[in-house]
Design an enzyme around this catalytic site. Sequence first.
Site, PDB file in Angstrom:
ATOM      1  N   GLU A 223       1.126  -1.101  -0.042  1.00  0.00           N
ATOM      2  CA  GLU A 223      -0.019  -0.154  -0.055  1.00  0.00           C
ATOM      3  C   GLU A 223       0.854   1.365   0.189  1.00  0.00           C
ATOM      4  OE1 GLU A 223      -1.393   3.280   1.088  1.00  0.00           O
ATOM      5  OE2 GLU A 223      -1.757   2.377   3.056  1.00  0.00           O
ATOM      6  N   CYS A 257      -1.757   8.932   3.272  1.00  0.00           N
ATOM      7  CA  CYS A 257      -1.519   8.241   1.976  1.00  0.00           C
ATOM      8  C   CYS A 257      -2.686   8.701   1.049  1.00  0.00           C
ATOM      9  CB  CYS A 257      -1.296   6.846   1.996  1.00  0.00           C
ATOM     10  SG  CYS A 257      -2.631   5.772   2.713  1.00  0.00           S
TER      11      CYS A 257
END
Length: 482
Positions: A223, A257
């Site tokens: 990720e 993120c």
Amino acid sequence: MNAPSQQHAVELELNRILQRQRQAFQAEGPVALATRVDRIDRCIAMLVDHQAEICDAVNRDFGNRSKYATLMMDVMNSVASLKFVRKNLKKWMKPEKRSPFLPMNFLGARAWVKYQPKGVVGVMTPWNVPVNMIFSPLADILGAGNRAMIKPSEYTPHTSALMKRLFDQYFEESEVCVVTGGPEVGAAFSGLKLDHIIFTGATSIGRLVMKAAAENMVPVTLELGGKSPVVVSETADINKAAEAIISGKAMNGGQLCVSPDYCFVPQSKLEAFIRRCKEVIAEQYPTVQGNPDFTACINERHFDRVKAYIDEARENGCRVIPLCPEGEEFSSRDEHKIALHLLVDPAEDLACMQDEIFGAVMNIKTYADLDPVIGFINARERPLALYYFGDDKAEQQRVLDETISGGVSINNVTMHVACDDLPFGGTGDSGIGNYRGRDGFRTFSHARAVYQEGWVNLAQLGGTLPPFGQKLEKMLAGQIKK
């Protein structure tokens, strides 16, 4: 002790823990539902009972991070994910019925998928949401019946040390273990012969983790983030859109993120958008410096990095709009706090348009037609998140159909990540694979295919064994047709 011997000692210790966990996993056999639930319950108890210590540790690591931000992003979200897995685990563990090939389903044959734990899963977590990034995947990992080794970020030493102490208190080393240390520990960790590894962090480090894992054929989930775009339609309520976008951008000082990175705003609505952004930040953060609600950069290095984006844009004639009272744009380096800044129509070659911002800066790009917007997004690496604001269903569908991203939120930002029943992950440079909820349970399980023969063996029935003849030819002709 010299460097090579230190590294060797690190590798030996990590392998010792791995072997202990693997031996315990093999000795346990099938992992019962009650065992999985017990491990999840212990995680929940750890978070609930030690929430004050967690908030204090995270605040010390950031230099300034509100306890309420930590309670929401790290503690509450983690507890919610753990409870979601616990609630659905019995259903997910059931064998999944599949169809055997014709004609065997008429002759008593059966086929199913049995989801088995993989074994020992490695978790490498980032600094930005340091507790949730442990427990969000861990909920799925434990739910799937695995054991776990966790390597938290060295940028959050107080939180990492607390996590190690608490896991040592609530779990046996053979169940879940936290290992702390710098890049040398991370390098050794990613080289372990684990049964799966999940890494959250920078794309550049993700490549190294994937390369190291490949040496041992370890499956990976990465990720990785990226530059997440926002498209504000002409049909959007510009005030509502600006409020949602800038509120989401302000979360954790932009250090998420899935934080909005660059935002397309219709040229005719630019000034209204900027005005509402100013109003919202003034309401939420009347001051920035000295305000405990506004999160600081994690350290001086990241302070310098984000400040450099702003300085370069200003030096190149870009319109720079600080969202703060005059004189509060930047703290000292040792306090490392930067107010939110809007950079309007920055040139493409500026660092702010090349790098993932991961800080208190949002790029604003004006547009008049949707075609170049979609083209711009598609010409760049695929982002972890994409956001659309508007009431035009046809345009919304076009954005969904003609772009690719890890996930999407419509008329809000970051909210798809809060849904435990949605997979979370990237694509391309923003990541590989996904986790969360049912999808996470499957990521950290081995989907074992099982076929059980029925009353009649196909070879005996169909004449598929030599010597071949007309019976087989007739059967093949019946199957190989339009």
